[in-house]
Design an enzyme around this catalytic site. Structure first.
Site, mmCIF file in Angstrom:
data_model
loop_
_atom_site.group_PDB
_atom_site.id
_atom_site.type_symbol
_atom_site.label_atom_id
_atom_site.label_comp_id
_atom_site.label_asym_id
_atom_site.label_seq_id
_atom_site.Cartn_x
_atom_site.Cartn_y
_atom_site.Cartn_z
ATOM 1 N N CYS A 156 0.812 -1.220 0.000
ATOM 2 C CA CYS A 156 0.000 0.000 0.000
ATOM 3 C C CYS A 156 0.842 1.266 0.000
ATOM 4 C CB CYS A 156 -0.923 0.018 1.211
ATOM 5 S SG CYS A 156 -2.247 -1.167 1.059
HETATM 6 N N1 COA Z 1 -20.721 -8.201 8.276
HETATM 7 C C1 COA Z 1 -21.185 -8.344 9.529
HETATM 8 N N2 COA Z 1 -20.393 -8.619 10.580
HETATM 9 C C2 COA Z 1 -19.074 -8.789 10.350
HETATM 10 C C3 COA Z 1 -18.524 -8.655 9.050
HETATM 11 C C4 COA Z 1 -19.407 -8.369 7.993
HETATM 12 N N3 COA Z 1 -18.955 -8.217 6.744
HETATM 13 N N4 COA Z 1 -17.201 -8.875 9.120
HETATM 14 C C5 COA Z 1 -16.911 -9.122 10.413
HETATM 15 N N5 COA Z 1 -18.045 -9.087 11.150
HETATM 16 C C6 COA Z 1 -18.165 -9.320 12.587
HETATM 17 C C7 COA Z 1 -17.048 -10.207 13.128
HETATM 18 O O1 COA Z 1 -17.360 -11.564 12.997
HETATM 19 C C8 COA Z 1 -16.986 -9.775 14.570
HETATM 20 O O2 COA Z 1 -18.021 -10.383 15.283
HETATM 21 P P1 COA Z 1 -17.809 -10.820 16.818
HETATM 22 O O3 COA Z 1 -17.540 -9.539 17.554
HETATM 23 O O4 COA Z 1 -19.113 -11.471 17.153
HETATM 24 O O5 COA Z 1 -16.625 -11.746 16.808
HETATM 25 C C9 COA Z 1 -17.295 -8.278 14.497
HETATM 26 O O6 COA Z 1 -18.017 -8.075 13.272
HETATM 27 C C10 COA Z 1 -16.047 -7.420 14.477
HETATM 28 O O7 COA Z 1 -15.152 -7.932 13.491
HETATM 29 P P2 COA Z 1 -13.696 -7.351 13.275
HETATM 30 O O8 COA Z 1 -13.028 -8.097 12.159
HETATM 31 O O9 COA Z 1 -12.986 -7.287 14.580
HETATM 32 O O10 COA Z 1 -14.090 -5.894 12.761
HETATM 33 P P3 COA Z 1 -13.299 -4.537 12.868
HETATM 34 O O11 COA Z 1 -14.089 -3.607 13.665
HETATM 35 O O12 COA Z 1 -11.862 -4.737 13.222
HETATM 36 O O13 COA Z 1 -13.354 -4.015 11.347
HETATM 37 C C11 COA Z 1 -11.887 -3.837 9.460
HETATM 38 C C12 COA Z 1 -12.746 -4.771 10.305
HETATM 39 C C13 COA Z 1 -11.164 -4.669 8.394
HETATM 40 C C14 COA Z 1 -12.774 -2.825 8.789
HETATM 41 C C15 COA Z 1 -10.842 -3.094 10.339
HETATM 42 O O14 COA Z 1 -10.223 -4.012 11.218
HETATM 43 C C16 COA Z 1 -9.781 -2.369 9.572
HETATM 44 O O15 COA Z 1 -10.060 -1.571 8.703
HETATM 45 N N6 COA Z 1 -8.510 -2.587 9.930
HETATM 46 C C17 COA Z 1 -7.404 -1.918 9.328
HETATM 47 C C18 COA Z 1 -7.170 -2.540 8.014
HETATM 48 C C19 COA Z 1 -6.070 -1.899 7.221
HETATM 49 O O16 COA Z 1 -5.777 -0.754 7.306
HETATM 50 N N7 COA Z 1 -5.479 -2.706 6.412
HETATM 51 C C20 COA Z 1 -4.530 -2.279 5.498
HETATM 52 C C21 COA Z 1 -4.836 -3.066 4.306
HETATM 53 S S1 COA Z 1 -3.892 -2.557 2.993
#
Ligand code: COA
Length: 374
Positions: A156
């Protein structure tokens, strides 16, 4: 030593858009199909059903509303769940080169630079469609630029690492004008069948013209300073690569052959790393928060950007000081901060200071302090 300046920007945006609702409907249909196939195992408690995805979660967790992709039909077909792109012969332009040419021509037009004046093409992206010949050399051929081209990959952060590379070569006198292009086909390395990440990526290509400031023919952004940093982490990883066929089960549909991340950990570790990086870069260059007119951040997650923006400005940024485009484009890897810069920089006044910052896998972070001139 000559100063380097960004004199033109371009953005190729695919014509196909996938809304969150469309994405979620396709994913949920896929999950229902898999659950129906596994009904017996689920009923006997031997397997967990795949849960549904939701638009509300996606918007709340990421800020993403839409994404542009090269092909939506395959992504939205529950029986396919990936983009379907036509195989091209060796005599046709590759997909990445084709996207790059559109963005590059916009950037060249804005800079008032002819293709044959360009001395180097850097194709800075998080994936390249083949190892060689370099995509950059193909772009060089299609555009008719001079000099040389090479590919580089810092995930990225590729575009900001590309800016420093081009600016350093301009400052050192090894070239006068360079193109840095970032064709990002993120839809092809995203696992659309994984509910945790199926919403995060989109496709795009950005282009930048960099040249000696004294050669700029119009308004431009002087590259005042660049700073790059990396620190190894397995929290964003893709294990696909040329050694794949040397290993047993090499062609299996393995999850780790596409983008995999520990999103929570990335969030928690990268926000402080990036905030400290930017603040140190500003301190070392004598740039105070009060002097900073705008920051163009990597476009992965709105809350992440809000945290970083508050740290950098020392307050909640005013509307427009930290523009986001991720709601429309999703995460476009290295291109995200450059789309924001391209879309939201022309209104700055001469003397205004801004900062471009990308971050991601590696971990990697790159910051570029620019000053509006002309
Ligand atoms: N729809 C509904 N629920 C979902 C879901 C979806 N698409 N995806 C995950 N969930 C659920 C999970 O199962 C979890 O449930 P639980 O609490 O019962 O276990 C809950 O939502 C939280 O999931 P989590 O993966 O911890 O979500 P988050 O708040 O961390 O958000 C991202 C996910 C990816 C948006 C976030 O972590 C993020 O943006 N991180 C940084 C990523 C980044 O910058 N990456 C660089 C890539 S180049």
């Amino acid at each position: 030593m000559p100063q380097a300046a960004i004199t033109g920007t371009g953005v190729f945006t695919p014509s196909e858009v996938i809304t969150n609702d469309e994405l979620v409907a396709a994913y949920n249909a896929y999950a229902d199909r898999v659950n129906a196939e596994n009904a017996a195992a689920i009923a006997e408690g031997r397997s967990e059903p795949l849960p549904h995805s939701s638009t509300e979660f996606i918007v709340q967790a990421s800020g993403i509303e839409n994404r542009f992709v090269l092909d939506k039909s395959g992504v939205l077909d529950p029986a396919v769940m990936h983009p379907v792109l036509r195989e091209r012969s060796n005599d046709e332009p590759g997909v990445m080169a084709e996207m790059a040419v559109v963005a590059a021509n916009q950037a060249l037009a804005q800079a008032g630079v002819a293709a044959d004046e360009i001395d180097a093409v850097l194709c800075a992206a998080s994936n390249h469609e083949r190892p060689y010949p370099a995509i950059a050399v193909e772009i060089q051929d299609l555009l008719g630029t001079g000099g040389f081209g090479f590919d580089m990959n810092v995930a990225c952060s590729s575009a900001t690492f590309g800016i420093q590379t081009a600016a350093d070569m301009i400052r050192a006198g090894s070239l006068r004008k360079a193109l840095v292009v970032s064709p990002e086909i993120c839809s092809a390395h995203l696992e659309w069948r994984d509910r945790d990440c199926h919403f995060i990526f989109g496709d795009v290509c950005t282009a930048l013209v960099l040249e000696r400031e004294q050669d700029a023919s119009g308004p431009h952004f002087t590259v005042r300073s660049t700073r790059l940093a990396t620190r190894f982490s397995n929290n964003i990883r893709n294990n696909n690569g040329f050694l794949r066929r040397t290993r047993p089960g090499h062609m299996a549909d393995r999850r780790d052959m596409l983008f995999v991340q520990e999103g929570r950990k990335v969030f928690r570790q990268v926000v402080p790393m990036v905030s400290a990086h930017i603040l140190q870069h500003m301190t070392d260059e004598g740039i105070t928060a009060a002097a900073l007119k705008r920051i163009w951040l990597h476009q992965a997650n709105k809350t992440m950007n809000d945290f970083i923006g508050r740290k950098v400005f020392g307050r909640i940024p005013e509307p427009g000081e930290q523009p986001n485009i991720l709601q429309d484009y999703a995460n476009t890897s290295s291109a995200g901060s450059i789309i924001a810069f391209s879309r939201f920089s022309n209104d700055l006044a001469p003397g205004d200071i801004g900062l471009i910052c990308s971050f991601g896998a590696g971990y990697s972070v790159g910051s570029v302090i620019v000053e509006r001139k002309g």
